[in-house]
Write a protein that holds these residues in place. Structure first.
Motif, short mmCIF file in Angstrom:
data_model
loop_
_atom_site.label_atom_id
_atom_site.label_comp_id
_atom_site.label_asym_id
_atom_site.label_seq_id
_atom_site.Cartn_x
_atom_site.Cartn_y
_atom_site.Cartn_z
N THR A 1 -21.93 -33.48 -142.14
CA THR A 1 -22.37 -34.60 -143.21
C THR A 1 -22.32 -35.47 -143.14
N HIS A 2 -21.24 -36.20 -142.15
CA HIS A 2 -21.19 -37.29 -141.38
C HIS A 2 -23.10 -37.84 -141.35
N GLN A 3 -23.31 -37.19 -140.29
CA GLN A 3 -25.07 -37.44 -140.01
C GLN A 3 -25.57 -37.82 -141.28
N LEU A 4 -25.84 -36.84 -142.41
CA LEU A 4 -26.18 -37.04 -143.91
C LEU A 4 -25.93 -38.66 -144.12
N ILE A 5 -24.83 -38.18 -144.15
CA ILE A 5 -24.78 -39.95 -144.95
C ILE A 5 -24.98 -40.92 -144.32
N GLN A 6 -24.93 -40.83 -142.51
CA GLN A 6 -25.98 -41.89 -142.05
C GLN A 6 -27.39 -42.45 -142.34
N ILE A 7 -27.96 -41.02 -142.49
CA ILE A 7 -29.60 -40.73 -142.37
C ILE A 7 -29.73 -41.37 -143.96
N LEU A 8 -29.07 -41.28 -145.20
CA LEU A 8 -29.28 -41.19 -146.61
C LEU A 8 -29.10 -42.90 -146.48
N GLN A 9 -27.68 -43.23 -146.35
CA GLN A 9 -27.15 -44.93 -146.43
C GLN A 9 -28.51 -45.71 -145.72
N SER A 10 -28.82 -45.16 -144.77
CA SER A 10 -30.06 -45.76 -143.66
C SER A 10 -31.40 -45.97 -144.08
N GLY A 11 -31.14 -44.98 -145.32
CA GLY A 11 -32.79 -44.45 -145.17
C GLY A 11 -33.28 -45.47 -147.23
N LEU A 12 -31.62 -45.04 -148.17
CA LEU A 12 -31.57 -45.87 -148.49
C LEU A 12 -31.90 -47.86 -149.12
N ALA A 13 -30.71 -47.88 -147.85
CA ALA A 13 -30.75 -49.15 -147.70
C ALA A 13 -32.11 -50.34 -148.17
N LYS A 14 -31.77 -50.87 -148.67
CA LYS A 14 -32.47 -52.14 -149.12
C LYS A 14 -32.74 -53.10 -147.97
N THR A 15 -33.70 -53.14 -147.50
CA THR A 15 -34.92 -54.07 -146.15
C THR A 15 -35.48 -54.94 -147.21
N THR A 16 -34.74 -56.10 -146.65
CA THR A 16 -35.20 -58.00 -146.24
C THR A 16 -36.76 -58.16 -146.23
N LYS A 17 -37.28 -58.71 -147.06
CA LYS A 17 -38.97 -58.70 -146.83
C LYS A 17 -38.96 -59.56 -145.34
N GLY A 18 -40.25 -59.20 -144.84
CA GLY A 18 -40.32 -59.76 -143.10
C GLY A 18 -39.50 -59.76 -142.08
N ALA A 19 -39.04 -58.90 -142.93
CA ALA A 19 -37.38 -58.08 -141.38
C ALA A 19 -38.72 -57.23 -140.53
#
Length: 208
Positions: free
Chosen positions: A190-208
């Motif tokens: 469950t912890h790994q699934l949370i990490q994967i989803l939070q990372s995948g959903l995270a808004k990325t800054t343009k040009g980063a």
């Protein structure tokens, strides 16, 4: 077809609990009413008095079971404030509820495999309640600039599908002969699934 709305008594609850176990073990088609009478010690006439027929019994069992999972998840998410916290709690709470009520992932996986052939609308609505809960927290994250814009169905399938598959496949994985334990525990998974989803959903800054 509507479930029986009479207030359940001890006999009705006994039938419901046993039938839910049988539906999880054998599916809708494999659950035979004669065997249900043997397991419960309740005669068939009494079963039909409380639930009318197998389809009504199945609808009642699944609706109650799925609601008993969806409601605590929604309530737990409501207690959190930030989108990240809500997402983590959504995943953790569903994992806990599915572990405590193993009939739920088992029946859901059976219904998915059969194309939802016997899935009652009232039970499906409880799964849609889970989807709505997830959609609302994702929308909050998008509005706050924390999450990227995603169709909620994608992370919904990732959470529900992954956890249900993990839980229902446990007996099969346990039979694999291995000199060392290679599977994660549910909390680690469950912890790994949370990490994967939070990372995948995270808004990325343009040009980063």
């Amino acid at each position: 077809m509507k479930p029986n709305t009479r207030k359940p008594n001890a006999t009705a609850l006994k039938i419901q609990l046993c039938a839910t176990e049988m539906f999880a073990e054998k599916g809708y088609e494999g659950t035979i009413m004669d065997e249900l009478t043997e397991r419960t010690g309740v005669n068939k006439a009494s079963i039909y008095y409380h639930f009318r027929d197998k389809a009504t019994l199945y609808e009642h069992c699944l609706t109650q079971l799925f609601a008993s999972v969806a409601a605590p998840v929604a309530d737990a998410v409501d207690q959190a404030s930030t989108p990240h916290e809500k997402l983590a709690i959504f995943i953790q709470s569903f994992a806990e509820q599915a572990r405590e009520k193993p009939a739920m992932p088992s029946i859901l996986m059976r219904e998915i495999a059969s194309g939802g052939q016997h899935m009652p609308d009232t039970a499906r609505q409880q799964m849609q309640r889970l989807l709505s809960t997830l959609k609302n927290l994702l929308n909050q994250g998008q509005q706050e600039g924390i999450f990227e814009s995603f169709n909620a169905l994608t992370p919904h399938f990732m959470v529900i599908g992954s956890l249900c598959f993990f839980l229902t496949s446990q007996p099969m994985r346990d039979r694999i002969d291995s000199p060392e334990k290679i599977d994660p525990e549910l909390n680690e998974f469950t912890h790994q699934l949370i990490q994967i989803l939070q990372s995948g959903l995270a808004k990325t800054t343009k040009g980063a």
